[in-house]
Design an enzyme around this catalytic site. Structure first.
Site, PDB file in Angstrom:
ATOM      1  N   LYS A  14       1.165  -4.904  11.203  1.00 16.09           N
ATOM      2  CA  LYS A  14       1.529  -4.057  12.353  1.00 16.09           C
ATOM      3  C   LYS A  14       1.827  -2.623  11.898  1.00 16.09           C
ATOM      4  O   LYS A  14       1.314  -1.665  12.467  1.00 16.09           O
ATOM      5  CB  LYS A  14       2.773  -4.635  13.074  1.00 16.09           C
ATOM      6  CG  LYS A  14       2.609  -6.090  13.511  1.00 16.09           C
ATOM      7  CD  LYS A  14       3.848  -6.606  14.216  1.00 16.09           C
ATOM      8  CE  LYS A  14       5.087  -6.733  13.354  1.00 16.09           C
ATOM      9  NZ  LYS A  14       5.013  -7.775  12.294  1.00 16.09           N
ATOM     10  N   ARG A  88      10.420  -8.697  20.778  1.00 21.24           N
ATOM     11  CA  ARG A  88      10.377  -9.904  19.962  1.00 21.24           C
ATOM     12  C   ARG A  88      10.952 -11.101  20.688  1.00 21.24           C
ATOM     13  O   ARG A  88      10.990 -12.196  20.115  1.00 21.24           O
ATOM     14  CB  ARG A  88      11.210  -9.674  18.703  1.00 21.24           C
ATOM     15  CG  ARG A  88      10.417  -9.240  17.493  1.00 21.24           C
ATOM     16  CD  ARG A  88      11.416  -8.893  16.416  1.00 21.24           C
ATOM     17  NE  ARG A  88      10.943  -9.192  15.117  1.00 21.24           N
ATOM     18  CZ  ARG A  88      10.451  -8.290  14.279  1.00 21.24           C
ATOM     19  NH1 ARG A  88      10.324  -7.051  14.639  1.00 21.24           N
ATOM     20  NH2 ARG A  88      10.083  -8.645  13.074  1.00 21.24           N
ATOM     21  N   ARG A 127       4.378  -6.324  -1.181  1.00 18.16           N
ATOM     22  CA  ARG A 127       4.461  -5.049  -0.459  1.00 18.16           C
ATOM     23  C   ARG A 127       5.466  -4.081  -1.079  1.00 18.16           C
ATOM     24  O   ARG A 127       6.536  -4.463  -1.516  1.00 18.16           O
ATOM     25  CB  ARG A 127       4.871  -5.300   0.991  1.00 18.16           C
ATOM     26  CG  ARG A 127       5.195  -4.000   1.726  1.00 18.16           C
ATOM     27  CD  ARG A 127       5.407  -4.169   3.192  1.00 18.16           C
ATOM     28  NE  ARG A 127       6.441  -5.134   3.506  1.00 18.16           N
ATOM     29  CZ  ARG A 127       6.718  -5.516   4.730  1.00 18.16           C
ATOM     30  NH1 ARG A 127       6.016  -5.043   5.739  1.00 18.16           N
ATOM     31  NH2 ARG A 127       7.667  -6.385   4.957  1.00 18.16           N
ATOM     32  N   ARG A 161      11.568  -3.967   0.173  1.00 22.12           N
ATOM     33  CA  ARG A 161      12.583  -4.322   1.164  1.00 22.12           C
ATOM     34  C   ARG A 161      13.404  -5.524   0.715  1.00 22.12           C
ATOM     35  O   ARG A 161      12.875  -6.456   0.118  1.00 22.12           O
ATOM     36  CB  ARG A 161      11.901  -4.635   2.502  1.00 22.12           C
ATOM     37  CG  ARG A 161      11.661  -3.398   3.316  1.00 22.12           C
ATOM     38  CD  ARG A 161      10.791  -3.605   4.508  1.00 22.12           C
ATOM     39  NE  ARG A 161      11.021  -4.800   5.305  1.00 22.12           N
ATOM     40  CZ  ARG A 161      10.343  -5.092   6.392  1.00 22.12           C
ATOM     41  NH1 ARG A 161       9.412  -4.256   6.836  1.00 22.12           N
ATOM     42  NH2 ARG A 161      10.578  -6.189   7.066  1.00 22.12           N
ATOM     43  N   ARG A 172      12.254 -15.520   8.710  1.00 22.65           N
ATOM     44  CA  ARG A 172      11.581 -14.563   9.602  1.00 22.65           C
ATOM     45  C   ARG A 172      10.431 -15.246  10.347  1.00 22.65           C
ATOM     46  O   ARG A 172      10.214 -15.008  11.534  1.00 22.65           O
ATOM     47  CB  ARG A 172      11.055 -13.372   8.787  1.00 22.65           C
ATOM     48  CG  ARG A 172      12.179 -12.437   8.346  1.00 22.65           C
ATOM     49  CD  ARG A 172      11.774 -11.561   7.176  1.00 22.65           C
ATOM     50  NE  ARG A 172      10.754 -10.583   7.473  1.00 22.65           N
ATOM     51  CZ  ARG A 172      10.096  -9.883   6.548  1.00 22.65           C
ATOM     52  NH1 ARG A 172      10.366 -10.062   5.260  1.00 22.65           N
ATOM     53  NH2 ARG A 172       9.179  -9.010   6.893  1.00 22.65           N
TER      54      ARG A 172
HETATM   55  P1  AP5 Z   1       2.592  -4.416   7.014  1.00 23.50           P
HETATM   56  O1  AP5 Z   1       1.676  -3.484   7.743  1.00 23.50           O
HETATM   57  O2  AP5 Z   1       3.788  -3.812   6.347  1.00 23.50           O
HETATM   58  O3  AP5 Z   1       3.003  -5.654   7.944  1.00 23.50           O
HETATM   59  P2  AP5 Z   1       3.961  -5.743   9.204  1.00 23.50           P
HETATM   60  O4  AP5 Z   1       3.313  -6.615  10.214  1.00 23.50           O
HETATM   61  O5  AP5 Z   1       4.368  -4.361   9.646  1.00 23.50           O
HETATM   62  O6  AP5 Z   1       5.147  -6.537   8.530  1.00 23.50           O
HETATM   63  P3  AP5 Z   1       6.726  -6.378   8.611  1.00 23.50           P
HETATM   64  O7  AP5 Z   1       7.272  -7.232   7.510  1.00 23.50           O
HETATM   65  O8  AP5 Z   1       7.134  -4.928   8.597  1.00 23.50           O
HETATM   66  O9  AP5 Z   1       7.022  -6.991   9.972  1.00 23.50           O
HETATM   67  P4  AP5 Z   1       8.334  -7.584  10.414  1.00 23.50           P
HETATM   68  O10 AP5 Z   1       8.025  -7.811  11.831  1.00 23.50           O
HETATM   69  O11 AP5 Z   1       8.810  -8.764   9.659  1.00 23.50           O
HETATM   70  O12 AP5 Z   1       9.401  -6.453  10.028  1.00 23.50           O
HETATM   71  P5  AP5 Z   1      10.217  -5.389  10.895  1.00 23.50           P
HETATM   72  O13 AP5 Z   1      10.445  -4.226  10.052  1.00 23.50           O
HETATM   73  O14 AP5 Z   1       9.634  -5.234  12.249  1.00 23.50           O
HETATM   74  O15 AP5 Z   1       1.697  -5.183   5.925  1.00 23.50           O
HETATM   75  C1  AP5 Z   1       2.288  -6.099   5.005  1.00 23.50           C
HETATM   76  C2  AP5 Z   1       1.555  -6.014   3.657  1.00 23.50           C
HETATM   77  O16 AP5 Z   1       0.209  -6.464   3.833  1.00 23.50           O
HETATM   78  C3  AP5 Z   1       1.449  -4.578   3.095  1.00 23.50           C
HETATM   79  O17 AP5 Z   1       1.613  -4.614   1.695  1.00 23.50           O
HETATM   80  C4  AP5 Z   1       0.024  -4.125   3.464  1.00 23.50           C
HETATM   81  O18 AP5 Z   1      -0.499  -3.223   2.516  1.00 23.50           O
HETATM   82  C5  AP5 Z   1      -0.726  -5.454   3.486  1.00 23.50           C
HETATM   83  N1  AP5 Z   1      -1.786  -5.475   4.509  1.00 23.50           N
HETATM   84  C6  AP5 Z   1      -1.676  -5.025   5.808  1.00 23.50           C
HETATM   85  N2  AP5 Z   1      -2.837  -5.239   6.462  1.00 23.50           N
HETATM   86  C7  AP5 Z   1      -3.682  -5.826   5.568  1.00 23.50           C
HETATM   87  C8  AP5 Z   1      -5.024  -6.304   5.674  1.00 23.50           C
HETATM   88  N3  AP5 Z   1      -5.747  -6.228   6.808  1.00 23.50           N
HETATM   89  N4  AP5 Z   1      -5.574  -6.887   4.577  1.00 23.50           N
HETATM   90  C9  AP5 Z   1      -4.859  -7.001   3.405  1.00 23.50           C
HETATM   91  N5  AP5 Z   1      -3.585  -6.559   3.252  1.00 23.50           N
HETATM   92  C10 AP5 Z   1      -3.006  -5.991   4.322  1.00 23.50           C
HETATM   93  O19 AP5 Z   1      11.615  -6.195  11.107  1.00 23.50           O
HETATM   94  C11 AP5 Z   1      12.520  -6.415  10.046  1.00 23.50           C
HETATM   95  C12 AP5 Z   1      13.791  -7.055  10.586  1.00 23.50           C
HETATM   96  O20 AP5 Z   1      14.442  -6.169  11.525  1.00 23.50           O
HETATM   97  C13 AP5 Z   1      13.605  -8.378  11.378  1.00 23.50           C
HETATM   98  O21 AP5 Z   1      13.527  -9.495  10.536  1.00 23.50           O
HETATM   99  C14 AP5 Z   1      14.868  -8.364  12.260  1.00 23.50           C
HETATM  100  O22 AP5 Z   1      16.012  -8.742  11.541  1.00 23.50           O
HETATM  101  C15 AP5 Z   1      15.015  -6.901  12.621  1.00 23.50           C
HETATM  102  N6  AP5 Z   1      14.288  -6.526  13.854  1.00 23.50           N
HETATM  103  C16 AP5 Z   1      13.261  -5.638  13.950  1.00 23.50           C
HETATM  104  N7  AP5 Z   1      12.836  -5.543  15.223  1.00 23.50           N
HETATM  105  C17 AP5 Z   1      13.606  -6.388  15.951  1.00 23.50           C
HETATM  106  C18 AP5 Z   1      13.618  -6.753  17.324  1.00 23.50           C
HETATM  107  N8  AP5 Z   1      12.747  -6.210  18.207  1.00 23.50           N
HETATM  108  N9  AP5 Z   1      14.536  -7.685  17.745  1.00 23.50           N
HETATM  109  C19 AP5 Z   1      15.417  -8.215  16.863  1.00 23.50           C
HETATM  110  N10 AP5 Z   1      15.452  -7.923  15.546  1.00 23.50           N
HETATM  111  C20 AP5 Z   1      14.546  -7.010  15.078  1.00 23.50           C
END
Ligand code: AP5
Length: 216
Positions: A14, A88, A127, A161, A172
């Protein structure tokens, strides 16, 4: 103005795709994960409350994240908003619909990025990101050209992270399947859902998302 949601489990890509859209289409990325990490780094009361929850891999309360998004929607985005990691839960999805309606805006599409769980472990544990500009890298699939230096801005502030461990990832993922995956049916029923293959190479995923955006 085209507002979209990128929906998918941790590591689906994402953030990677949202950053491309910001560069290519002048859209504004609203990542609740980034906003929460910013709050914890700035040492605010809210940051202290959410830090432990995030490190465990649990979801932060709906009230906190809805409040964060509501503030951001006060500032218009000519190219549209990309909601990354929000909503979410069903409560967050309802709140987003109400917030957009109150600003005379709507959602153009919800892009579900489909990936399999085994690929996520490899993606998450490899990552790292640039602490200065937010560029996203991977040890094996997308390393920096020069070790320890961000390709995009030249910073040496590259970070991992605290929740990018196999244990936190299991929590997660469970949170995703229990609380977030019902949104797939929710947006399908609203005629907003398009699913793309998140396992494809980054450029191919971007092309699939561009198709959705250009459809209007
Ligand atoms: P990346 O693009 O970083 O993936 P992502 O989907 O953004 O993953 P996240 O881990 O950031 O998502 P998340 O939803 O767990 O975290 P968030 O910060 O929202 O890609 C990942 C890796 O893969 C990278 O190394 C990249 O290079 C590689 N890659 C990408 N695309 C690729 C491809 N096509 N092919 C090969 N490699 C690829 O949330 C973190 C925490 O915050 C949550 O756990 C929760 O505690 C809290 N939180 C956030 N939002 C909320 C909410 N709305 N409600 C409640 N709690 C929340």
């Amino acid at each position: 103005m085209v507002n979209i949601i990128l929906l998918g489990p941790p590591g689906a890509g994402k953030g990677t795709q949202a950053k491309r859209l910001v560069d290519e289409r002048q859209m504004v990325q609203l990542s609740t994960g980034d906003m929460l990490r910013e709050a914890r780094n700035s040492g605010t009361e809210m940051g202290r409350v959410v830090a432990a929850v995030m490190d465990r891999g649990d979801l932060v309360t709906d009230e906190i994240v809805i409040g964060l998004i509501a503030e951001k929607l006060d500032h218009a985005a000519a190219g549209g908003f990309i909601f990354d990691g929000f909503p979410r839960t069903l409560k967050q999805a309802d709140a987003l619909g109400d917030l957009l309606a109150s600003k005379g805006q709507s959602l153009a599409a919800v892009v579900e990025m489909q990936v399999d769980d085994a690929a996520l472990v490899a993606r998450i544990t490899g990552r790292f990101t640039c602490g200065n500009c937010g560029a996203v890298y991977h040890d094996h699939t997308h390393p920096t050209a020069k070790p320890g230096v961000c390709d995009a801005c030249g910073s040496t502030n590259l970070k991992r992270r605290a929740d990018d461990t196999e244990d936190a990832l299991k929590v997660r993922l469970m949170e995703y399947y229990k609380k977030t995956s019902p949104l797939i049916g929710y947006y399908y029923a609203k005629d907003k859902l398009t699913s793309v293959d998140g396992l494809a190479e980054v450029g191919a995923v971007a092309a699939a998302i561009a198709k959705v955006l250009d459809r209007g």
